[in-house]
Motif scaffolding. Structure first.
Motif: not given
Length: 569
Positions: A82-83, A536-537, A91-95, A126-128
């Motif tokens: 997420l850039g 997804y949205v 980017a927060m939409l895809y966290r 996100s990965i955490l």
């Protein structure tokens, strides 16, 4: 050491074992690598579309060296990256989507322990979040901040974007000067050079005990970043042997420490939303009020932009987060376990503060106010937040008339209109930029000032929204209003001219409109048509929780575990 999880794949005999091993051998892997060595997954958010993480290929190679040296078998895998600077709408939409990618990738594969590589704002939480849900031995390696930018004889960083932008809008900075500064700012690999969200997240994982000491502040371009990555590779192999899983580290006390240390370094307001989500995955009860409670007794020690003067490069040279932790040992939970196998106190026993201008003491803090203040009232029944050390003291207690923008497009269309009825005593109100309303809760809460006020020399005013703001931003900004306007919160009912009262010392945010009038307005209110009916949205809108809960998807809270329920072979 108990049986390795990876042996459920590579240790099998017959057809199943043949399939699992044979296709892996096409990469030139000797057979003995499959005979009982801990398999270490390297979860990599590298992408050329995520410039902050653009050096992660090299960083992953350093991790692999350490894993090999410790007798492990490293296997690198990608997850969605997420850039923050490029991805739209935010980017927060895809966290949460990236967290699902990480979670399922870790669980589904023959991995005994995992090294997480993250840097840019949303890649770290996100990965955490995903790894926390699986609960394997896990260690985090951050990408590190950029070196300071250099422009016309002075240091610049991401915080200066807002200053340059407003100077450009006022005509005080030409377009050529603006573009020259642009070329001077990002002069090395790494994420933002200030205490923005990326550096806040790096401090978060270190303060939670999930990294080796000094992880948060070593510049990306410094060779010691690679050394830390290599040492992390060594350490994760030992963590597998010790069965030191995430849940043994992410205790309630660790979360309390993270809140206190975030206050001490002046971390981003985005910290709140990400730590709440991680706590939800870990099964730890954490409330919005905890951020206020545990911040309140901690002064601001780090003199870092956007709350102060210096940047992450100087922070590292001064001693980094270990120096701050050591200063706060009398106040934090010093005996919590960390990935080193030692306590937080043991990790920082030999740390020093080499520059008290950058890192102050508790006795003589940089600022008394720190952390996050939580305000409540009929305008934010579930709470909203403000970062006091980034705000204007004179505005912390204020009453003013609302100037309302129904959404971000309405704001952009009106904010520079000379006919806009606004003065410095007014309060800007932006609706429909929350989790559902945008969707994705963008960083637009620090609304740009009306040009007519900038021309008068006004530099700050109260701004209220259900959105977020960049960790590099500043101002008297009320964020994360919950419930959000798109969910029918009272923010949706605010009209131009309504009187709003902010009293941060009393933790109050009140709309001075009677309950009867609000009830009448509510009858007329209609939920916005967000225009998404698939993918997804649509899933996100239907299941995202409100900001006071961390905006995770409701079905992702808690642990899923490391067991794979079906075996196809």
């Amino acid at each position: 050491m108990k049986k390795l999880r990876s042996q459920n794949w590579f240790g099998k005999k017959g057809k199943d074992g043949f399939i699992y091993r044979a296709w892996m051998k096409n990469q030139g892997t000797p057979h003995d690598e499959f005979e009982g060595k801990p398999v270490i997954g390297i979860c990599n958010t590298w992408s050329e579309l995520t410039p902050c993480n653009g050096h992660f290929r090299d960083l992953a190679e350093s991790v692999k060296k350490g894993v090999w040296e410790a007798g492990g078998f490293p296997l690198e895998f990608p997850v969605m990256s997420l850039g923050e600077t490029l991805i739209k709408p935010t980017a927060m939409l895809y966290r949460n989507l990236a967290s699902m990618d990480a979670e399922e990738s870790i669980r589904a594969n023959p991995i005994d322990g995992v090294v997480l590589l993250g840097g840019c704002d949303k890649t770290t939480p996100s990965i955490l979040m995903g790894a926390t849900s699986v609960d394997l031995p896990t260690i985090f390696v951050s990408g590190g901040p950029m070196l300071n930018g250099k422009y016309r004889g002075r240091d610049i960083g991401t915080t200066d974007i807002w200053r340059f932008s407003e100077a450009n809008r006022r005509g005080e900075m030409s377009q050529d000067e603006f573009m020259t500064a642009e070329a001077c700012m990002c002069r090395s690999q790494g994420h933002c050079a200030v205490m923005g969200t990326a550096s806040t997240m790096a401090c978060m994982v270190e303060s939670l005990g999930l990294t080796l000491p000094e992880n948060a502040a070593i510049p990306a371009a410094d060779s010691r970043r690679k050394v830390l990555a290599q040492m992390s590779g060594r350490r994760i192999v030992e963590m597998v042997k010790e069965d030191l899983v995430v849940s043994k580290i992410l205790t309630r006390e660790a979360f309390e420490n993270s809140i206190m240390l975030n206050a001490a370094v002046g971390g981003s307001t985005n910290f709140v939303i990400h730590l709440l989500a991680i706590a939800g995955r870990a099964g730890i009860k954490l409330d919005l009020e905890d951020f206020d409670k545990f911040s309140s007794k901690i002064p601001l020690l780090a003199n870092l932009q956007p709350s102060g003067q210096f940047m992450m490069e100087e922070f590292f040279y001064a001693g980094g987060l270990p120096a701050v932790i050591k200063e706060l040992l009398p106040l934090i939970n010093k005996d919590v376990l960390t990935v080193t196998g030692k306590t937080m106190a043991e990790n920082v026993a030999y740390s020093e503060n080499f520059n008290d201008k950058v890192i102050a003491s508790v006795a003589k803090p940089f600022k008394k106010d720190s952390g996050i203040a939580v305000v409540k009232g009929n305008l934010a029944e579930n709470g909203a937040i403000i970062k006091p050390n980034a705000a204007t003291p004179a505005l912390m207690v204020h009453k003013g008339k609302a100037v309302v923008f129904e959404d971000i497009e309405d704001f952009k269309a009106k904010i520079d209109d000379p006919a806009l009825e606004v003065d410095e005593t007014c309060i800007l109100v932006l609706k429909n930029v929350g989790p559902k309303g945008y969707p994705g809760m963008p960083e637009v809460g620090n609304m740009g000032m009306p040009k007519k006020l900038l021309d008068k020399g006004v530099t700050d005013m109260i701004r209220i929204s259900d959105g977020r703001m960049s960790g590099t931003a500043f101002g008297t900004v009320i964020l994360h209003v919950s419930p959000e306007s798109a969910a029918g919160g009272n923010l949706a009912l605010v009209e131009n001219g309504d009187l709003i009262e902010l009293d941060v010392p009393k933790r109050k945010l009140q709309l001075h409109v009677t309950d009867e009038v609000l009830a009448e307005r509510k009858k007329k209110w209609k939920a916005p048509d967000l225009g998404y009916d698939r993918g997804y949205v649509k899933l996100y809108i239907d299941h995202v929780e409100q900001s006071h809960l961390g905006t995770d998807l409701d079905f992702l809270r808690g642990k899923s575990g490391k067991e794979v329920k079906r075996d196809s072979h």
